[in-house]
Design a protein around this motif. Structure first.
Motif, PDB file in Angstrom:
ATOM      1  N   ALA A   1      43.744  20.751  51.705  1.00 20.36           N
ATOM      2  CA  ALA A   1      42.880  21.252  52.467  1.00 20.36           C
ATOM      3  C   ALA A   1      43.061  22.052  53.697  1.00 20.36           C
ATOM      4  O   ALA A   1      42.614  23.143  54.237  1.00 20.36           O
ATOM      5  CB  ALA A   1      41.803  20.266  52.620  1.00 20.36           C
ATOM      6  N   PHE A   2      44.376  21.797  54.237  1.00 26.16           N
ATOM      7  CA  PHE A   2      44.585  22.461  55.427  1.00 26.16           C
ATOM      8  C   PHE A   2      45.929  23.240  55.193  1.00 26.16           C
ATOM      9  O   PHE A   2      46.888  23.453  56.000  1.00 26.16           O
ATOM     10  CB  PHE A   2      44.887  21.459  56.544  1.00 26.16           C
ATOM     11  N   GLY A   3      46.227  23.529  53.762  1.00 30.02           N
ATOM     12  CA  GLY A   3      47.251  24.720  53.478  1.00 30.02           C
ATOM     13  C   GLY A   3      46.615  25.798  53.594  1.00 30.02           C
ATOM     14  O   GLY A   3      45.566  26.056  53.924  1.00 30.02           O
ATOM     15  N   GLY A   4      47.291  26.923  53.111  1.00 34.35           N
ATOM     16  CA  GLY A   4      46.896  28.315  53.111  1.00 34.35           C
ATOM     17  C   GLY A   4      45.792  28.523  51.735  1.00 34.35           C
ATOM     18  O   GLY A   4      45.837  27.640  51.015  1.00 34.35           O
TER      19      GLY A   4
ATOM     20  N   ILE B   1      47.586  15.300  59.140  1.00 24.97           N
ATOM     21  CA  ILE B   1      48.489  15.234  60.683  1.00 24.97           C
ATOM     22  C   ILE B   1      48.803  16.933  60.574  1.00 24.97           C
ATOM     23  O   ILE B   1      49.585  17.456  59.752  1.00 24.97           O
ATOM     24  CB  ILE B   1      49.881  14.394  60.206  1.00 24.97           C
ATOM     25  N   LEU B   2      48.195  17.319  61.433  1.00 25.64           N
ATOM     26  CA  LEU B   2      48.161  18.876  61.561  1.00 25.64           C
ATOM     27  C   LEU B   2      49.365  19.261  62.666  1.00 25.64           C
ATOM     28  O   LEU B   2      49.342  18.561  63.907  1.00 25.64           O
ATOM     29  CB  LEU B   2      47.059  19.434  62.012  1.00 25.64           C
ATOM     30  N   ASP B   3      49.897  20.370  62.674  1.00 23.42           N
ATOM     31  CA  ASP B   3      50.717  21.057  63.636  1.00 23.42           C
ATOM     32  C   ASP B   3      49.757  21.937  64.508  1.00 23.42           C
ATOM     33  O   ASP B   3      48.572  21.802  64.327  1.00 23.42           O
ATOM     34  CB  ASP B   3      51.839  21.912  63.011  1.00 23.42           C
ATOM     35  N   ALA B   4      50.612  22.511  65.494  1.00 25.95           N
ATOM     36  CA  ALA B   4      49.646  23.078  66.403  1.00 25.95           C
ATOM     37  C   ALA B   4      49.034  24.537  66.051  1.00 25.95           C
ATOM     38  O   ALA B   4      48.032  24.723  66.431  1.00 25.95           O
ATOM     39  CB  ALA B   4      50.728  23.680  67.534  1.00 25.95           C
ATOM     40  N   ARG B   5      49.492  24.970  64.702  1.00 18.00           N
ATOM     41  CA  ARG B   5      48.534  26.007  64.059  1.00 18.00           C
ATOM     42  C   ARG B   5      47.386  25.473  63.266  1.00 18.00           C
ATOM     43  O   ARG B   5      46.611  26.317  62.743  1.00 18.00           O
ATOM     44  CB  ARG B   5      49.766  26.943  63.400  1.00 18.00           C
TER      45      ARG B   5
ATOM     46  N   LEU C   1      54.249  14.121  67.675  1.00 20.27           N
ATOM     47  CA  LEU C   1      55.133  15.248  66.768  1.00 20.27           C
ATOM     48  C   LEU C   1      55.395  16.340  67.691  1.00 20.27           C
ATOM     49  O   LEU C   1      56.389  17.228  67.704  1.00 20.27           O
ATOM     50  CB  LEU C   1      54.822  15.512  65.608  1.00 20.27           C
ATOM     51  N   ARG C   2      54.314  16.652  68.682  1.00 13.29           N
ATOM     52  CA  ARG C   2      54.444  18.038  69.219  1.00 13.29           C
ATOM     53  C   ARG C   2      55.412  17.866  70.688  1.00 13.29           C
ATOM     54  O   ARG C   2      55.282  16.940  71.356  1.00 13.29           O
ATOM     55  CB  ARG C   2      53.034  18.455  69.804  1.00 13.29           C
ATOM     56  N   PRO C   3      56.090  18.790  70.935  1.00  8.61           N
ATOM     57  CA  PRO C   3      56.973  18.719  72.253  1.00  8.61           C
ATOM     58  C   PRO C   3      56.086  18.895  73.395  1.00  8.61           C
ATOM     59  O   PRO C   3      55.025  19.489  73.429  1.00  8.61           O
ATOM     60  CB  PRO C   3      57.935  20.049  71.917  1.00  8.61           C
TER      61      PRO C   3
END
Length: 259
Positions: free
Chosen positions: A149-152, A208-212, A248-250
């Motif tokens: 769902a959170f892919g392109g 689990i999402l990254d900053a984008r 996970l984010r710096p």
């Protein structure tokens, strides 16, 4: 110089990899005869390759034949990105297990499937269809739907264009129905699998999402209950996914700290 037709002949490496790929969760041990049949390798060639794989450590002998060796586990532990996600998720996964007393899984996408990075099993319920290092259908699991769902849009279209196999009678196999389901997952940031990958089991998963806002993986809980009961675990799963993403984010330097 490559000989005519040589490029169409499977190399020894490809044959060996095909033999390793013949093992699965249901058949962790195979005879050489069955290994040759599953991989499509001639039995004489299979005997030779098995000998080399045994010597290297990719296979181990058993009373029934052979099984995958520890050398593969050692190499797999060196894979950088999944291990980083697993390491970050592990303490939160254990906490989620303690809070819910359910089986907890952490997974990432691999092509049209998910790969389970971690599984923390509930004492009261064994979930046989998932295991660390195992795979599951992307479209038929809560974890897979949370990731997809959170892919392109192109990734979603590619999955929907392909065959959507019915893992159980309740698996969503209609592309447009699945598209609407994925839109709901994006809206509530939680995905459900209610007997879609295994009868009598439910799964509540969160990306689990990254900053984008792209899914790095997903975390879930699995149990045996109805959907209305499963929904009460959604806040805990979603909160855990946010915590893992944060880990996970710096970290940025504290702007207020004196230099």
């Amino acid at each position: 110089m490559e000989r005519p037709g040589e490029q169409d002949t499977p190399s020894a490496v490809r044959k060996a990899l095909g033999m390793l790929d013949a093992f699965d969760a249901e058949t962790p041990e195979l005879s050489i005869r069955e290994l040759a049949r599953r991989s499509g390798v001639a039995r004489s060639t299979a005997h030779r390759l098995v000998g080399e794989l045994l010597e290297w450590g990719a296979l181990e002998r058993t009373t029934a034949g052979v099984r995958l060796g520890m050398k593969l586990f050692e190499l797999g532990s060196l894979a950088p990105t999944p291990v980083t996600l697993r390491d970050a998720a592990l303490p939160f996964a254990h906490h989620l297990h303690e809070v819910t007393q359910l089986t907890v899984n952490v997974a990432v996408r691999s092509g049209g499937e998910i790969v389970y990075l971690e599984k923390i099993t509930s004492r009261s319920l064994r979930v046989p269809h998932s295991r660390q290092g195992g795979r599951g259908a992307l479209h038929a699991t809560g974890l897979g739907k949370a990731i997809l769902a959170f892919g392109g849009d192109a990734e979603i279209d590619e999955v929907l264009a392909g065959p959507l196999a019915a893992i159980t009678p309740k698996t969503i196999t209609d592309p447009e129905t699945l598209r609407r389901e994925l839109a709901r997952v994006r809206e509530r940031r939680v995905a459900y699998d209610v007997e879609e990958s295994r009868l009598e089991l439910f799964c509540v998963a969160a990306p689990i999402l990254d900053a984008r806002g792209r899914a790095l993986g997903a975390i879930s809980v699995t149990g045996a209950t109805a959907l209305d009961q499963a929904e009460r675990f959604a806040p805990a799963v979603a909160t855990t996914a946010l915590a893992v993403a944060g880990a996970l984010r710096p970290r940025r330097p504290d702007a207020t700290r004196r230099r």
